[in-house]
Design a protein around this motif. Structure first.
Motif, PDB file in Angstrom:
ATOM      1  N   GLU A  31      -9.908   0.636 -19.848  1.00 39.46           N
ATOM      2  CA  GLU A  31      -9.126   1.788 -20.294  1.00 39.46           C
ATOM      3  C   GLU A  31      -9.304   2.047 -21.790  1.00 39.46           C
ATOM      4  O   GLU A  31      -9.443   3.195 -22.210  1.00 39.46           O
ATOM      5  CB  GLU A  31      -7.644   1.588 -19.947  1.00 39.46           C
ATOM      6  CG  GLU A  31      -7.358   1.518 -18.463  1.00 39.46           C
ATOM      7  CD  GLU A  31      -7.830   2.736 -17.692  1.00 39.46           C
ATOM      8  OE1 GLU A  31      -7.707   3.875 -18.190  1.00 39.46           O
ATOM      9  OE2 GLU A  31      -8.323   2.560 -16.560  1.00 39.46           O
ATOM     10  N   ILE A  32      -9.291   1.010 -22.593  1.00 44.28           N
ATOM     11  CA  ILE A  32      -9.431   1.176 -24.045  1.00 44.28           C
ATOM     12  C   ILE A  32     -10.831   1.653 -24.403  1.00 44.28           C
ATOM     13  O   ILE A  32     -11.002   2.500 -25.281  1.00 44.28           O
ATOM     14  CB  ILE A  32      -9.096  -0.132 -24.783  1.00 44.28           C
ATOM     15  CG1 ILE A  32      -7.599  -0.428 -24.635  1.00 44.28           C
ATOM     16  CG2 ILE A  32      -9.494  -0.051 -26.250  1.00 44.28           C
ATOM     17  CD1 ILE A  32      -7.204  -1.818 -25.071  1.00 44.28           C
ATOM     18  N   GLN A  40      -1.768   2.864 -27.763  1.00 44.20           N
ATOM     19  CA  GLN A  40      -0.653   3.577 -28.375  1.00 44.20           C
ATOM     20  C   GLN A  40       0.039   4.494 -27.365  1.00 44.20           C
ATOM     21  O   GLN A  40       1.271   4.586 -27.336  1.00 44.20           O
ATOM     22  CB  GLN A  40      -1.133   4.397 -29.580  1.00 44.20           C
ATOM     23  CG  GLN A  40      -1.663   3.569 -30.726  1.00 44.20           C
ATOM     24  CD  GLN A  40      -3.146   3.216 -30.594  1.00 44.20           C
ATOM     25  OE1 GLN A  40      -3.743   3.282 -29.524  1.00 44.20           O
ATOM     26  NE2 GLN A  40      -3.748   2.794 -31.694  1.00 44.20           N
ATOM     27  N   GLN A  41      -0.737   5.167 -26.527  1.00 41.20           N
ATOM     28  CA  GLN A  41      -0.158   6.064 -25.526  1.00 41.20           C
ATOM     29  C   GLN A  41       0.623   5.287 -24.469  1.00 41.20           C
ATOM     30  O   GLN A  41       1.706   5.695 -24.059  1.00 41.20           O
ATOM     31  CB  GLN A  41      -1.248   6.911 -24.880  1.00 41.20           C
ATOM     32  CG  GLN A  41      -1.844   7.913 -25.832  1.00 41.20           C
ATOM     33  CD  GLN A  41      -3.046   8.632 -25.251  1.00 41.20           C
ATOM     34  OE1 GLN A  41      -3.597   8.226 -24.229  1.00 41.20           O
ATOM     35  NE2 GLN A  41      -3.470   9.700 -25.922  1.00 41.20           N
ATOM     36  N   LEU A  42       0.084   4.154 -24.044  1.00 42.55           N
ATOM     37  CA  LEU A  42       0.771   3.328 -23.063  1.00 42.55           C
ATOM     38  C   LEU A  42       2.051   2.748 -23.653  1.00 42.55           C
ATOM     39  O   LEU A  42       3.088   2.716 -22.985  1.00 42.55           O
ATOM     40  CB  LEU A  42      -0.150   2.219 -22.547  1.00 42.55           C
ATOM     41  CG  LEU A  42       0.421   1.323 -21.457  1.00 42.55           C
ATOM     42  CD1 LEU A  42       0.883   2.133 -20.248  1.00 42.55           C
ATOM     43  CD2 LEU A  42      -0.613   0.275 -21.049  1.00 42.55           C
ATOM     44  N   LEU A  43       2.002   2.327 -24.914  1.00 44.11           N
ATOM     45  CA  LEU A  43       3.210   1.834 -25.591  1.00 44.11           C
ATOM     46  C   LEU A  43       4.308   2.889 -25.584  1.00 44.11           C
ATOM     47  O   LEU A  43       5.469   2.587 -25.285  1.00 44.11           O
ATOM     48  CB  LEU A  43       2.890   1.438 -27.040  1.00 44.11           C
ATOM     49  CG  LEU A  43       2.392   0.029 -27.266  1.00 44.11           C
ATOM     50  CD1 LEU A  43       1.832  -0.119 -28.672  1.00 44.11           C
ATOM     51  CD2 LEU A  43       3.484  -0.984 -27.004  1.00 44.11           C
ATOM     52  N   ALA A  44       3.953   4.109 -25.903  1.00 44.19           N
ATOM     53  CA  ALA A  44       4.942   5.192 -25.922  1.00 44.19           C
ATOM     54  C   ALA A  44       5.548   5.406 -24.534  1.00 44.19           C
ATOM     55  O   ALA A  44       6.771   5.576 -24.403  1.00 44.19           O
ATOM     56  CB  ALA A  44       4.299   6.479 -26.428  1.00 44.19           C
ATOM     57  N   PHE A 105       3.996  -8.112 -22.820  1.00 39.31           N
ATOM     58  CA  PHE A 105       2.987  -7.063 -22.714  1.00 39.31           C
ATOM     59  C   PHE A 105       3.066  -6.108 -23.906  1.00 39.31           C
ATOM     60  O   PHE A 105       2.030  -5.677 -24.427  1.00 39.31           O
ATOM     61  CB  PHE A 105       3.138  -6.301 -21.398  1.00 39.31           C
ATOM     62  CG  PHE A 105       1.997  -5.377 -21.120  1.00 39.31           C
ATOM     63  CD1 PHE A 105       0.757  -5.862 -20.758  1.00 39.31           C
ATOM     64  CD2 PHE A 105       2.164  -4.002 -21.216  1.00 39.31           C
ATOM     65  CE1 PHE A 105      -0.308  -4.997 -20.502  1.00 39.31           C
ATOM     66  CE2 PHE A 105       1.116  -3.133 -20.959  1.00 39.31           C
ATOM     67  CZ  PHE A 105      -0.130  -3.638 -20.599  1.00 39.31           C
ATOM     68  N   ILE A 106       4.276  -5.803 -24.355  1.00 36.45           N
ATOM     69  CA  ILE A 106       4.447  -4.949 -25.537  1.00 36.45           C
ATOM     70  C   ILE A 106       3.804  -5.612 -26.756  1.00 36.45           C
ATOM     71  O   ILE A 106       3.092  -4.967 -27.536  1.00 36.45           O
ATOM     72  CB  ILE A 106       5.939  -4.638 -25.787  1.00 36.45           C
ATOM     73  CG1 ILE A 106       6.531  -3.820 -24.636  1.00 36.45           C
ATOM     74  CG2 ILE A 106       6.153  -3.945 -27.130  1.00 36.45           C
ATOM     75  CD1 ILE A 106       5.901  -2.459 -24.419  1.00 36.45           C
ATOM     76  N   ILE A 112      -3.358  -5.432 -29.866  1.00 40.89           N
ATOM     77  CA  ILE A 112      -4.598  -4.716 -29.592  1.00 40.89           C
ATOM     78  C   ILE A 112      -4.655  -3.427 -30.414  1.00 40.89           C
ATOM     79  O   ILE A 112      -5.680  -3.080 -30.994  1.00 40.89           O
ATOM     80  CB  ILE A 112      -4.741  -4.418 -28.097  1.00 40.89           C
ATOM     81  CG1 ILE A 112      -4.973  -5.723 -27.331  1.00 40.89           C
ATOM     82  CG2 ILE A 112      -5.870  -3.428 -27.837  1.00 40.89           C
ATOM     83  CD1 ILE A 112      -4.865  -5.589 -25.836  1.00 40.89           C
ATOM     84  N   ALA A 113      -3.537  -2.710 -30.500  1.00 38.15           N
ATOM     85  CA  ALA A 113      -3.498  -1.451 -31.245  1.00 38.15           C
ATOM     86  C   ALA A 113      -3.752  -1.676 -32.728  1.00 38.15           C
ATOM     87  O   ALA A 113      -4.339  -0.816 -33.393  1.00 38.15           O
ATOM     88  CB  ALA A 113      -2.148  -0.762 -31.034  1.00 38.15           C
TER      89      ALA A 113
END
Length: 115
Positions: A31-32, A40-44, A105-106, A112-113
């Motif tokens: 995905e990355i 960043q999008q998944l975190l949001a 996971f967060i 990673i971000a």
């Protein structure tokens, strides 16, 4: 959860979270490397989850299910039935699914971000 992040010579991210979380690492890499802003999008999306809400993301090869308690990533049923280029080396059935706590996971996505 252990985490090793490297970049290949061609700029692709390589993620290792240990054997227990191999499926998770493979999913994140795919995905990355398709979309650099994915963490960043998944975190949001995850931070916007309410107590009983669930987030599901399906791709051709993986299924991601998250709630405020647990993250589950598994090889999609279709991928197991059909030969694919999902994995270059053989993968045991134990590696076809990974789970971890929401907070872990967060932290992983944040690491990673910021890499």
């Amino acid at each position: 959860m252990e985490l090793t992040i490297r970049r290949s010579l061609d700029g692709q991210l390589m993620i290792d979270c240990g054997d227990e979380h191999r499926c998770l690492a493979m999913w994140l890499e795919r995905e990355i490397n398709k979309h650099r802003q994915f963490p960043q999008q998944l975190l949001a999306q995850l931070m916007a989850l309410h107590e009983l809400a669930e987030l599901r993301l399906d791709s051709d090869e993986f299924r991601f299910i998250a709630n405020r308690d647990e993250i589950l990533i598994s090889v999609s049923e279709d991928s197991l039935e059909q030969p694919s280029s999902l994995i270059d080396q053989p993968m045991s059935l134990d590696a076809s699914e990974s789970a971890c706590g929401f907070d872990d996971f967060i932290e992983l996505l944040n690491a990673i971000a910021s890499y």
